[in-house]
Design an enzyme around this catalytic site. Structure first.
Site, PDB file in Angstrom:
ATOM      1  CB  THR A 130      -1.064   0.155   1.096  1.00  0.00           C
ATOM      2  OG1 THR A 130      -1.344  -1.318   1.672  1.00  0.00           O
ATOM      3  CG2 THR A 130      -1.914   1.480   0.904  1.00  0.00           C
TER       4      THR A 130
ATOM      5  CG  ASP B  68       0.397  -6.342  18.395  1.00  0.00           C
ATOM      6  OD1 ASP B  68      -0.145  -7.353  17.634  1.00  0.00           O
ATOM      7  OD2 ASP B  68       1.110  -6.227  19.014  1.00  0.00           O
TER       8      ASP B  68
ATOM      9  N   GLY C 119      -1.241  -1.252  13.886  1.00  0.00           N
ATOM     10  CA  GLY C 119      -1.579  -1.238  12.594  1.00  0.00           C
ATOM     11  C   GLY C 119      -3.370  -1.551  12.736  1.00  0.00           C
TER      12      GLY C 119
ATOM     13  CB  ILE D 295     -31.413   0.066   4.018  1.00  0.00           C
ATOM     14  CG1 ILE D 295     -31.897  -0.463   5.006  1.00  0.00           C
ATOM     15  CG2 ILE D 295     -32.122   1.353   3.555  1.00  0.00           C
ATOM     16  CD1 ILE D 295     -31.046   0.380   6.140  1.00  0.00           C
TER      17      ILE D 295
ATOM     18  CD  GLU E 128      -2.539  -2.639   8.897  1.00  0.00           C
ATOM     19  OE1 GLU E 128      -2.447  -2.492  10.317  1.00  0.00           O
ATOM     20  OE2 GLU E 128      -2.660  -1.325   8.593  1.00  0.00           O
TER      21      GLU E 128
ATOM     22  CB  THR F 217      -7.533 -12.454   7.075  1.00  0.00           C
ATOM     23  OG1 THR F 217      -6.384 -13.671   7.724  1.00  0.00           O
ATOM     24  CG2 THR F 217      -6.860 -12.273   5.098  1.00  0.00           C
ATOM     25  CB  SER F 218     -11.165 -12.589   9.625  1.00  0.00           C
ATOM     26  OG  SER F 218     -12.197 -11.634   9.591  1.00  0.00           O
ATOM     27  CD  GLU F 219     -11.019 -16.162   7.353  1.00  0.00           C
ATOM     28  OE1 GLU F 219     -10.047 -15.053   7.500  1.00  0.00           O
ATOM     29  OE2 GLU F 219     -11.961 -16.643   7.053  1.00  0.00           O
TER      30      GLU F 219
END
Ligand code: CAA
Length: 391
Positions: free
Chosen positions: A158, A242, A244, A343, A369, A371-373
């Site tokens: 990035t 951490d 980030g 909506i 930064e 993944t959710s996993e």
């Protein structure tokens, strides 16, 4: 937990809000469409102190705290998530690492220009063959006298196409056991030979935040640009992430808030069956759940920010709380954006409104930064460690 804001925190939030609504919101759709990096507004953000919020004033920053940082980042991301990404990489992924692990010379040379907005910073951990398994990287740095010769390919950088300096992680000891102890951090100057910008990534969302591959072809990095000691790179990478992840949580809250506010407004204006749709319970329940989840995500983010502040005094890690905030806020942003599209119906799917952009932008917060996993893995490891069952 005391979430009362100080005068300074309120001030930076208001400065960020005003700037975001007046200068960023009007150009957000245009930059999303073209994918052009918004250099002009980013430079102005630098002038306002938004690119080095937690950096002391003596190093070119605003000298504020983490709560101030998340408040400002939420406001910027509410106007445009791509600006939020650029801001979070400069603040957390670049400045945080330099501030904590840089020598005085490195701070003067790299931190001051990025924190004051003259340079753009980036962070480079991921490779085509290693994302979640960050320690599996293959980029090599071999010491030759007073230099390291770096070769390799990094991906998903990035700010990469516009960065003046990049915090890079490379393997200095491929035989290290465990392998992460063979990783070292460096600060790369992108105007030096051997640094080659690779392909720019065409992306689903945050399209104005430039992302590219970066190639290192016998890049000669002076030993004085090594960040921390040899073999400390992985811990530096994790410590920086951490910080980030709290920023990404704030970004996600900003996206969710934008999608929610647009939805509330729309439900008052849009009529169906002779009434504004706000009067239907099916819509009211959606708004109630959206508002509740956003509030919870914001509180988790502030909680993690306060933990990071405490750690400045105690040195205690705030890894678990940062991952909890990032996990919950990013999944909230995705869920809220999904409800917002629903909506708005057809208008939510149309490029005439920013709703579809919120939907596309929200997705990245569940990926980068960590993944959710990976956040669940980090949280679970910490929870088990707390009860004496380390994995
Ligand atoms: N702080 C300090 N040290 C840490 C730490 C932390 N948060 N987490 C781990 N460590 C230390 C451990 O204590 C251990 O140290 P020892 O040598 O003393 O034993 C060492 O690091 C290795 O830890 P693990 O055994 O837990 O390492 P692992 O290989 O199992 O990996 C992981 C752990 C959590 C999966 C990690 O690899 C990870 O976070 N992966 C995701 C990477 C990621 O987020 N990538 C995104 C890159 S940035 C980006 O998205 C692009 C952008 O530009 C925005």
């Amino acid at each position: 937990m005391d979430f009362t804001l100080t005068e300074e925190q309120r001030m930076i939030r208001d400065v960020a809000r005003e700037f975001a609504q007046q200068e960023i919101a009007p150009v957000a759709a245009q930059h999303d469409e073209s994918g052009e990096f918004p250099l002009e507004t980013v430079r102005k953000m630098g002038e306002l102190g938004l690119l080095g919020i937690e950096v002391p004033e003596e190093y070119g920053g605003a000298g504020l705290d983490t709560v101030a940082y998340v408040l400002a980042l939420e406001e910027i991301s509410k106007a445009d998530a791509a600006h939020g990404t650029i801001m979070s990489v400069c603040n957390s992924l670049f400045c945080h690492g330099l501030l904590h692990f840089g020598t005085e010379e490195q701070k003067q040379k790299f931190l001051v220009p990025v924190a004051s907005g003259k340079w753009i910073g980036a962070y480079s951990l991921t490779e085509p063959g290693s994302g979640s398994d960050a320690a599996g990287m293959r980029t090599r740095a071999v010491q030759e006298g007073n230099e390291y010769i770096i070769n390799g390919r990094k991906s998903w950088v990035t700010n990469g196409p516009v960065a003046d300096a990049i915090v890079l992680f490379a393997v200095t000891d491929p035989r290290a056991e465990p392998r992460h102890r063979g990783i070292t951090a460096f600060v790369i100057e992108t105007d030096k030979p051997g640094f080659v910008q690779g392909k720019v990534e065409p992306k689903l969302g945050i399209r104005a935040s430039a992302t590219c591959e970066c190639l290192y072809e016998n890049y000669r990095c002076p030993a004085e640009n090594r960040l921390g000691a040899e073999g400390e790179g992985f811990k530096i990478a994790m410590t920086v992430l951490d910080a980030g992840r709290i920023g990404i949580a704030a970004q996600a809250v900003g996206i969710a808030q934008a999608a929610y506010e647009a939805s509330v407004q729309y439900t008052k204006e849009r009529y169906a069956f002779g009434r504004p749709i706000a009067e239907f319970q099916a819509i009211q329940f959606k708004l109630a759940d959206m508002a509740t989840r956003i509030e919870a995500a914001r509180l988790l983010t502030l909680n993690a920010a306060l933990a990071k502040e405490r750690s400045k005094k105690t040195g205690e890690r705030y890894t678990k709380l940062a991952s909890m905030a990032k996990l919950f806020a990013s999944e909230t942003a995705m869920w809220v954006a999904h409800q917002a599209v629903q909506i708005h119906g057809g208008m939510g799917y149309s490029k005439e409104l920013p709703i579809e952009r919120y939907f596309r932008d929200a997705k990245i917060t569940e990926i980068y930064e960590g993944t959710s996993e990976i956040q669940r893995l980090v949280i679970a490891r910490n929870v088990l460690r707390e009860i004496g069952h380390a994995l």
